[in-house]
Design a protein around this motif. Structure first.
Motif, PDB file in Angstrom:
ATOM      1  N   ASP A 147      26.771 -37.970   2.125  1.00 33.91           N
ATOM      2  CA  ASP A 147      25.572 -38.513   1.496  1.00 33.91           C
ATOM      3  C   ASP A 147      25.333 -39.933   2.012  1.00 33.91           C
ATOM      4  OD1 ASP A 147      25.787 -36.165   0.138  1.00 33.91           O
ATOM      5  OD2 ASP A 147      26.139 -37.053  -1.833  1.00 33.91           O
ATOM      6  N   PHE A 148      24.063 -40.351   2.044  1.00 31.90           N
ATOM      7  CA  PHE A 148      23.753 -41.709   2.474  1.00 31.90           C
ATOM      8  C   PHE A 148      22.528 -42.209   1.725  1.00 31.90           C
ATOM      9  CE2 PHE A 148      21.658 -38.812   5.463  1.00 31.90           C
ATOM     10  CZ  PHE A 148      20.360 -39.293   5.499  1.00 31.90           C
ATOM     11  N   SER A 149      22.273 -43.497   1.820  1.00 35.32           N
ATOM     12  CA  SER A 149      21.129 -44.084   1.109  1.00 35.32           C
ATOM     13  C   SER A 149      20.545 -45.241   1.896  1.00 35.32           C
ATOM     14  CB  SER A 149      21.532 -44.555  -0.291  1.00 35.32           C
ATOM     15  OG  SER A 149      22.517 -45.577  -0.208  1.00 35.32           O
ATOM     16  N   TYR A 150      19.276 -45.515   1.635  1.00 35.00           N
ATOM     17  CA  TYR A 150      18.534 -46.592   2.280  1.00 35.00           C
ATOM     18  C   TYR A 150      17.540 -47.183   1.283  1.00 35.00           C
ATOM     19  CZ  TYR A 150      19.743 -45.564   7.230  1.00 35.00           C
ATOM     20  OH  TYR A 150      20.378 -45.412   8.428  1.00 35.00           O
ATOM     21  N   ALA A 151      17.293 -48.478   1.385  1.00 34.52           N
ATOM     22  CA  ALA A 151      16.123 -49.055   0.732  1.00 34.52           C
ATOM     23  C   ALA A 151      14.874 -48.527   1.433  1.00 34.52           C
ATOM     24  CB  ALA A 151      16.174 -50.576   0.799  1.00 34.52           C
ATOM     25  N   ARG A 170      17.889 -41.736  -1.539  1.00 41.27           N
ATOM     26  CA  ARG A 170      19.250 -41.203  -1.499  1.00 41.27           C
ATOM     27  C   ARG A 170      19.207 -39.781  -0.971  1.00 41.27           C
ATOM     28  NH1 ARG A 170      22.085 -45.179  -3.678  1.00 41.27           N
ATOM     29  NH2 ARG A 170      21.167 -46.430  -5.362  1.00 41.27           N
ATOM     30  N   ALA A 171      20.084 -39.500  -0.019  1.00 43.73           N
ATOM     31  CA  ALA A 171      20.133 -38.192   0.619  1.00 43.73           C
ATOM     32  C   ALA A 171      21.474 -37.531   0.319  1.00 43.73           C
ATOM     33  CB  ALA A 171      19.958 -38.337   2.138  1.00 43.73           C
ATOM     34  N   HIS A 172      21.414 -36.314  -0.216  1.00 42.64           N
ATOM     35  CA  HIS A 172      22.616 -35.551  -0.563  1.00 42.64           C
ATOM     36  C   HIS A 172      22.725 -34.339   0.345  1.00 42.64           C
ATOM     37  CE1 HIS A 172      25.604 -33.273  -2.740  1.00 42.64           C
ATOM     38  NE2 HIS A 172      24.751 -32.278  -2.930  1.00 42.64           N
ATOM     39  N   ASP A 188      19.077 -32.942   0.317  1.00 45.94           N
ATOM     40  CA  ASP A 188      18.157 -33.111  -0.812  1.00 45.94           C
ATOM     41  C   ASP A 188      17.898 -34.601  -0.992  1.00 45.94           C
ATOM     42  OD1 ASP A 188      18.125 -30.381  -1.210  1.00 45.94           O
ATOM     43  OD2 ASP A 188      19.707 -30.430  -2.719  1.00 45.94           O
ATOM     44  N   LEU A 189      16.626 -34.968  -1.082  1.00 47.69           N
ATOM     45  CA  LEU A 189      16.231 -36.371  -1.178  1.00 47.69           C
ATOM     46  C   LEU A 189      15.765 -36.715  -2.584  1.00 47.69           C
ATOM     47  CD1 LEU A 189      14.074 -36.685   2.092  1.00 47.69           C
ATOM     48  CD2 LEU A 189      16.537 -37.067   1.838  1.00 47.69           C
ATOM     49  N   ARG A 190      16.064 -37.914  -2.991  1.00 54.12           N
ATOM     50  CA  ARG A 190      15.446 -38.439  -4.209  1.00 54.12           C
ATOM     51  C   ARG A 190      15.203 -39.935  -4.016  1.00 54.12           C
ATOM     52  NH1 ARG A 190      20.882 -38.626  -5.836  1.00 54.12           N
ATOM     53  NH2 ARG A 190      21.440 -40.536  -6.991  1.00 54.12           N
ATOM     54  N   VAL A 191      14.143 -40.416  -4.627  1.00 48.79           N
ATOM     55  CA  VAL A 191      13.806 -41.834  -4.576  1.00 48.79           C
ATOM     56  C   VAL A 191      13.940 -42.389  -5.977  1.00 48.79           C
ATOM     57  CG1 VAL A 191      12.038 -43.561  -4.086  1.00 48.79           C
ATOM     58  CG2 VAL A 191      12.257 -41.551  -2.614  1.00 48.79           C
ATOM     59  N   SER A 198      11.131 -36.892  -5.237  1.00 47.05           N
ATOM     60  CA  SER A 198      12.167 -36.081  -4.617  1.00 47.05           C
ATOM     61  C   SER A 198      11.594 -35.388  -3.397  1.00 47.05           C
ATOM     62  CB  SER A 198      12.712 -35.046  -5.611  1.00 47.05           C
ATOM     63  OG  SER A 198      11.673 -34.177  -6.041  1.00 47.05           O
ATOM     64  N   GLY A 199      12.475 -34.786  -2.602  1.00 47.61           N
ATOM     65  CA  GLY A 199      12.029 -34.096  -1.404  1.00 47.61           C
ATOM     66  C   GLY A 199      13.204 -33.452  -0.706  1.00 47.61           C
ATOM     67  N   THR A 200      12.973 -33.031   0.534  1.00 46.49           N
ATOM     68  CA  THR A 200      13.994 -32.333   1.311  1.00 46.49           C
ATOM     69  C   THR A 200      13.902 -32.760   2.764  1.00 46.49           C
ATOM     70  OG1 THR A 200      13.662 -30.417  -0.153  1.00 46.49           O
ATOM     71  CG2 THR A 200      14.992 -30.070   1.819  1.00 46.49           C
ATOM     72  N   LEU A 201      15.062 -32.860   3.391  1.00 44.36           N
ATOM     73  CA  LEU A 201      15.174 -33.190   4.811  1.00 44.36           C
ATOM     74  C   LEU A 201      15.990 -32.097   5.494  1.00 44.36           C
ATOM     75  CD1 LEU A 201      15.066 -35.283   7.237  1.00 44.36           C
ATOM     76  CD2 LEU A 201      17.226 -36.188   6.326  1.00 44.36           C
ATOM     77  N   TRP A 202      15.424 -31.510   6.562  1.00 44.68           N
ATOM     78  CA  TRP A 202      16.145 -30.520   7.351  1.00 44.68           C
ATOM     79  C   TRP A 202      16.417 -31.121   8.732  1.00 44.68           C
ATOM     80  CZ3 TRP A 202      12.115 -29.207   4.136  1.00 44.68           C
ATOM     81  CH2 TRP A 202      12.371 -28.226   3.160  1.00 44.68           C
ATOM     82  N   VAL A 203      17.663 -31.066   9.172  1.00 47.39           N
ATOM     83  CA  VAL A 203      18.100 -31.679  10.418  1.00 47.39           C
ATOM     84  C   VAL A 203      18.713 -30.610  11.316  1.00 47.39           C
ATOM     85  CG1 VAL A 203      19.620 -33.426  11.425  1.00 47.39           C
ATOM     86  CG2 VAL A 203      18.549 -33.842   9.204  1.00 47.39           C
TER      87      VAL A 203
END
Length: 259
Positions: A147-151, A170-172, A188-191, A198-203
């Motif tokens: 998991d990672f996070s960014y401002a 925040r990305a889980h 899985d994304l959340r702000v 919330s949202g989703t990131l596929w890599v």
């Protein structure tokens, strides 16, 4: 032993090969208001982004130099594509890592000079209106199986401060799945902020580039939310990138003569 040390130092100093060129479409999640967004990394620490709605019309050309320590942009250069394919700069946004402040100095074409600053809530940040090009760089360099996070700041000209602080992204890491015909890792994304979302990131599971990203917050004023969907990938390199940019104004109709 000495030769091995020299070889290691030389390899570390050598510039990395240019990345492929990634073609995306940014839109609302429902697909409305599409715009082409192209990500390219000429080197490990530089990013170029070319954005356009239709050829022969004004196209954005934004570049950034990355900072390894913060995993974020050190300086961003705002510009447009010039007729010869170069970047016509009109401003910059600079990170002061000691004060965790972003400084903007921009004079839009035909507009007044804008000087503004924004205090970051964390050392690492993503400039949201950079269309996740900085996130793409982080993913491809670090392959985060964690998991990672960014401002998450965004340039918002309608606000008196020029910036909006959207909070912490925040990305889980949620697992692996097929998405848009590719093997991907899903985050899985959340702000966490004034307007939680919330949202989703596929890599891409092998090469770690963004395949699809969806988030319930807009990154430009004319949008209601955000999607960045991969269209295709082509080989990179200076010649390929230059051809792409010079092609923007190629074969355009001649301007009509003024009576």
């Amino acid at each position: 032993m000495l030769l091995a040390v020299i070889a290691a130092v030389t390899a570390a100093a050598a510039p990395s090969a240019p990345s492929p060129i990634y073609h995306y479409v940014r839109s609302n999640i429902d697909g409305s208001q599409p715009e082409h967004v192209v990500h390219y990394r000429p080197s490990k620490r530089t990013i170029s982004v070319y954005k356009w709605v239709s050829k022969c019309t004004t196209a954005a050309y934004v570049t950034a130099d990355m900072d390894d320590d913060t995993r974020s942009g050190r300086v961003f250069f705002a510009g447009r594509v010039a007729p010869n394919g170069t970047q016509r700069q009109f401003g910059r946004l600079t990170l002061d890592p000691e004060s965790l402040t972003l400084w903007a100095d921009v004079t839009p074409p035909g507009g007044k000079r804008i000087e503004a600053r924004h205090a970051l809530r964390a050392t690492s940040f993503l400039l949201y209106d950079f269309d996740f090009a900085d996130l793409n760089s982080f993913l491809q360099e670090n392959h985060p199986t964690y998991d990672f996070s960014y401002a998450l700041p965004v340039v918002w000209p309608a606000d008196p401060s020029t910036f909006r602080d959207l909070g912490m992204l925040r990305a889980h890491l949620a697992g692996e799945e097929q998405h848009l015909g590719r093997d991907t890792r899903r985050f899985d994304l959340r702000v966490e902020g004034a307007s939680p979302s919330s949202g989703t990131l596929w890599v891409d599971a092998k090469d770690w580039f963004i395949v699809d990203a969806q988030l319930g917050l807009p990154n430009h004023m004319e949008y209601k939310d955000f999607r960045l969907r991969l269209e295709n990938v082509e080989p990179g390199g200076p010649k390929a990138w230059a051809a792409l940019l010079t092609g923007h104004y190629a074969n355009c109709p001649a301007p009509k003569a003024t009576p």
